[in-house]
Design a protein around this motif. Structure first.
Motif, PDB file in Angstrom:
ATOM      1  N   MET A 154       0.223 -14.461 -15.445  1.00 34.52           N
ATOM      2  CA  MET A 154      -0.518 -13.251 -15.113  1.00 34.52           C
ATOM      3  C   MET A 154       0.159 -12.044 -15.784  1.00 34.52           C
ATOM      4  SD  MET A 154      -1.864 -12.151 -11.376  1.00 34.52           S
ATOM      5  CE  MET A 154      -0.313 -11.488 -10.803  1.00 34.52           C
ATOM      6  N   PRO A 155      -0.087 -11.854 -17.069  1.00 34.84           N
ATOM      7  CA  PRO A 155       0.620 -10.767 -17.761  1.00 34.84           C
ATOM      8  C   PRO A 155       0.097  -9.400 -17.323  1.00 34.84           C
ATOM      9  CG  PRO A 155      -0.882 -11.857 -19.261  1.00 34.84           C
ATOM     10  CD  PRO A 155      -0.994 -12.574 -17.956  1.00 34.84           C
ATOM     11  N   LEU A 156       0.996  -8.504 -16.974  1.00 31.12           N
ATOM     12  CA  LEU A 156       0.586  -7.154 -16.595  1.00 31.12           C
ATOM     13  C   LEU A 156       0.346  -6.308 -17.834  1.00 31.12           C
ATOM     14  CD1 LEU A 156       3.015  -6.534 -13.617  1.00 31.12           C
ATOM     15  CD2 LEU A 156       0.600  -7.122 -13.519  1.00 31.12           C
ATOM     16  N   THR A 215      -0.072  -6.657 -22.284  1.00 32.14           N
ATOM     17  CA  THR A 215      -0.244  -7.599 -23.392  1.00 32.14           C
ATOM     18  C   THR A 215       0.901  -7.447 -24.394  1.00 32.14           C
ATOM     19  OG1 THR A 215      -1.518  -5.929 -24.517  1.00 32.14           O
ATOM     20  CG2 THR A 215      -2.754  -7.574 -23.273  1.00 32.14           C
ATOM     21  N   VAL A 266       5.486  -2.064  -4.601  1.00 31.49           N
ATOM     22  CA  VAL A 266       4.985  -1.762  -5.944  1.00 31.49           C
ATOM     23  C   VAL A 266       5.255  -0.301  -6.288  1.00 31.49           C
ATOM     24  CG1 VAL A 266       2.866  -1.486  -7.270  1.00 31.49           C
ATOM     25  CG2 VAL A 266       3.209  -3.531  -5.908  1.00 31.49           C
ATOM     26  N   GLN A 267       4.941   0.566  -5.332  1.00 26.88           N
ATOM     27  CA  GLN A 267       5.131   2.007  -5.570  1.00 26.88           C
ATOM     28  C   GLN A 267       6.578   2.304  -5.931  1.00 26.88           C
ATOM     29  OE1 GLN A 267       6.949   3.800  -2.839  1.00 26.88           O
ATOM     30  NE2 GLN A 267       7.213   5.409  -4.348  1.00 26.88           N
ATOM     31  N   MET A 304       7.573   0.953  -9.465  1.00 24.29           N
ATOM     32  CA  MET A 304       7.036   1.715 -10.592  1.00 24.29           C
ATOM     33  C   MET A 304       7.629   3.115 -10.665  1.00 24.29           C
ATOM     34  SD  MET A 304       3.167   0.297 -10.822  1.00 24.29           S
ATOM     35  CE  MET A 304       2.946   0.404 -12.571  1.00 24.29           C
ATOM     36  N   ASP A 305       7.685   3.810  -9.533  1.00 26.86           N
ATOM     37  CA  ASP A 305       8.167   5.195  -9.565  1.00 26.86           C
ATOM     38  C   ASP A 305       9.663   5.275  -9.865  1.00 26.86           C
ATOM     39  OD1 ASP A 305       5.626   6.021  -9.041  1.00 26.86           O
ATOM     40  OD2 ASP A 305       5.949   6.458  -6.921  1.00 26.86           O
ATOM     41  N   ARG A 330      10.320   4.558 -13.519  1.00 28.83           N
ATOM     42  CA  ARG A 330       9.944   5.698 -14.365  1.00 28.83           C
ATOM     43  C   ARG A 330      11.030   6.758 -14.372  1.00 28.83           C
ATOM     44  NH1 ARG A 330       3.658   7.200 -13.698  1.00 28.83           N
ATOM     45  NH2 ARG A 330       2.816   5.253 -14.461  1.00 28.83           N
ATOM     46  N   TRP A 380       4.825   4.517  -0.133  1.00 35.17           N
ATOM     47  CA  TRP A 380       3.621   4.020   0.543  1.00 35.17           C
ATOM     48  C   TRP A 380       3.502   2.523   0.336  1.00 35.17           C
ATOM     49  CZ3 TRP A 380      -0.278   2.046  -2.651  1.00 35.17           C
ATOM     50  CH2 TRP A 380      -0.272   2.472  -3.974  1.00 35.17           C
ATOM     51  N   TRP A 406       1.042  -1.195   1.599  1.00 35.45           N
ATOM     52  CA  TRP A 406      -0.167  -1.698   2.244  1.00 35.45           C
ATOM     53  C   TRP A 406      -0.019  -3.186   2.489  1.00 35.45           C
ATOM     54  CZ3 TRP A 406       0.186  -1.605  -3.016  1.00 35.45           C
ATOM     55  CH2 TRP A 406      -0.242  -2.745  -3.686  1.00 35.45           C
ATOM     56  N   ILE A 417      -5.218   8.473   3.087  1.00 35.71           N
ATOM     57  CA  ILE A 417      -5.245   9.338   1.900  1.00 35.71           C
ATOM     58  C   ILE A 417      -4.884  10.773   2.267  1.00 35.71           C
ATOM     59  CG2 ILE A 417      -6.781  10.335   0.149  1.00 35.71           C
ATOM     60  CD1 ILE A 417      -5.915   7.358  -0.206  1.00 35.71           C
ATOM     61  N   ARG A 431      -1.231  10.956   2.851  1.00 34.85           N
ATOM     62  CA  ARG A 431      -0.477  10.909   1.591  1.00 34.85           C
ATOM     63  C   ARG A 431      -0.470  12.270   0.909  1.00 34.85           C
ATOM     64  NH1 ARG A 431      -2.158   5.499  -1.539  1.00 34.85           N
ATOM     65  NH2 ARG A 431      -1.582   6.557  -3.444  1.00 34.85           N
ATOM     66  N   ARG A 432      -1.640  12.899   0.899  1.00 39.15           N
ATOM     67  CA  ARG A 432      -1.733  14.234   0.277  1.00 39.15           C
ATOM     68  C   ARG A 432      -0.871  15.244   1.027  1.00 39.15           C
ATOM     69  NH1 ARG A 432      -7.290  15.329  -2.216  1.00 39.15           N
ATOM     70  NH2 ARG A 432      -7.233  13.773  -3.867  1.00 39.15           N
TER      71      ARG A 432
END
Lengths: 106, 349
Positions: B1-3, B5, B236-237, B240-241, B244, B262, B264, B317, B320-321
């Motif tokens: 399952m490549p995220l 290419t 995941v959040q 990734m964050d 970065r 966050w 889920w 949502i 979160r805001r």
């Protein structure tokens, strides 16, 4: 099936023989720049696309969850959808969408 | 399952060496020895080595039909084994255990979930939500045993047949799924002599105690001014964050990690969404709902720091805001009867 995708630079990319289950997977598998952070369960809003006018009526309307998630995306429009929630059925052959700002992995 | 290419990597001038391990990193040098025999020199090093499933330590764990769920290979193996099972025992009622149980409900199998703590999701949600999810599973036919520990797995011809609990209970089991947390992969960090706890210790720039070495994601334990004891987030959040931030700092930017966490979890038709972290909360307020809706607000000295909600995406949502861009007090929420979406609308006017 075929998909027509306008990328973040406005370039048209034609994807042939797409066999992915959802629009998000079709776009991602083709190597286009789409974040799709949560992997396809309408949890993050980073696979946002604008659906071409001609195609909007052919899609099932968004669920309440998708609708709520679309409230968090940048620049929501009438044509906004989460591509992970669009199942690629035969009647969508030729579906045309534009990758929305905020969905690019920077 | 490549995220991503292959084209993505070449376009961004990234050399991707798949199937290659870093065999060793010598402390004090900027050199890595790879499993293909070559050395690679680096200016900066980013450890994004992840975590592995915590393994059961009781007798019988080597038996057949005992599965973990961490990689896609694990998922394929598990999926292939499920149709042949009649009695499935899930060890651990965390996200993995409960999500697996919820996806098994269509099967004509008896599913039993065993949890050592006195409530499900004890590490991640408020007691009210634990009760909510426990009922959701029991109502759908899952047998749930909390405050119970596994003594051993009992097998026959090398394959698991029963799970024995510490109180002597014997449960029939032809398939066991273990979801008891994860352990950070610390080996390379240890070779480098980096500071490690239950993760590789990093600061708010994702930097380890060696200035040119960074770590991010499941393997990293983030220690900032507000969490002195450290926090290893598996999401995941965060992956990734935090990566970065590491990439930006390596590239010379002055960036700090201050993203609002966050999470889920999807179980049956229930979508749990969490924003913020409840650590340090002094009070919580339940906003009750139905069997398919609920939320809990956590406060620290009257400031809202975390909102856990089920099937209330608009609330999530809005939270979160609002939590990301400023202070939300208990009074603010009381004024709108804890309808945080209404608060967001009011504030954006």
């Amino acid at each position: 099936m075929k998909l027509l995708i306008y990328d973040h630079d406005g370039q048209l990319v034609e994807l042939e023989d797409v066999s992915a289950k959802t629009l998000m997977l079709g776009i991602r598998d083709a190597g286009l720049n789409l974040t799709a952070q949560c992997g396809g369960c309408a949890s993050c809003g980073t696979c946002h696309v604008y659906v071409d006018n001609a195609w909007q009526a052919k899609l099932k309307p968004p669920s309440e969850l998708e609708d709520a998630m679309l409230d968090v995306v940048e620049e929501r429009r009438e044509s906004s959808r989460l591509s992970c929630q669009i199942e690629l059925t035969k009647d969508l052959d030729g579906l045309t969408v534009t990758l929305a700002p905020g969905s690019a992995f920077e | 399952m490549p995220l991503k290419t292959a084209a993505f990597y070449s376009t961004h001038k990234i050399d991707l060496e798949l199937g290659t391990k870093v065999v060793s990193l010598e402390s004090g040098t900027n050199n890595a020895l790879l499993s293909n025999g070559t050395h690679i020199a680096f200016d900066s090093l980013a450890l994004a080595v992840g975590a592995r499933a915590r393994t059961l330590t009781c007798p019988g764990t080597n038996l057949g039909n005992v599965y973990y769920l961490r990689s896609i290979a694990d998922a394929h193996l598990l999926r292939a084994a499920i149709p042949n099972a009649e009695n499935i025992v899930v060890i651990g009622a965390g996200f993995i255990g409960l999500e697996v149980a919820s996806s098994l409900v269509q099967q004509p199998t008896q599913v039993t979930v065993i949890e050592a703590e006195n409530r499900v999701l004890a590490r991640v949600v408020a007691p009210e939500l634990s009760r909510f999810f426990a009922s959701a599973h029991v109502d759908r036919g899952v047998r749930l045993l909390t405050s119970r520990k596994v003594q051993s797995l009992v097998g026959e011809n090398g394959v698991v047949r029963q799970v024995q609990l510490e109180d002597g209970t014997l449960l029939d089991a032809d398939l066991v799924i273990v979801g008891i947390g994860s352990v950070a992969n610390l080996e390379l960090a240890q070779q480098l002599g980096l500071l490690v706890m239950n993760g590789i210790v990093v600061d708010s720039q994702s930097r380890t105690n060696r200035p040119n070495v960074f770590a991010a994601g499941d393997c990293a334990l983030f220690r900032g001014p507000f969490n002195a004891s450290g926090l290893r987030l598996e999401s995941v959040q965060n992956a990734m964050d935090q990566s970065r931030v590491a990439a930006s700092v390596i590239a010379g930017a002055d960036k700090t990690y201050d993203s609002l966490p966050w999470f889920w979890s999807d179980q049956y038709d229930l979508k749990l969404q969490i924003v913020g972290l409840p650590c340090g909360a002094t009070e919580r307020v339940l906003r009750p709902g139905t069997a398919s809706e609920i939320s809990v607000f956590h406060f620290q000295n009257d400031t809202c720091i975390c909102v856990e909600s089920v099937n209330r995406p608009r609330e999530h949502i809005a939270a979160r805001r609002l939590l990301a861009c400023g202070k939300v007090t208990k009074q603010d929420l009381e004024d709108v009867d804890f309808d945080i979406s209404a608060l967001m609308k009011r504030q954006s006017k």
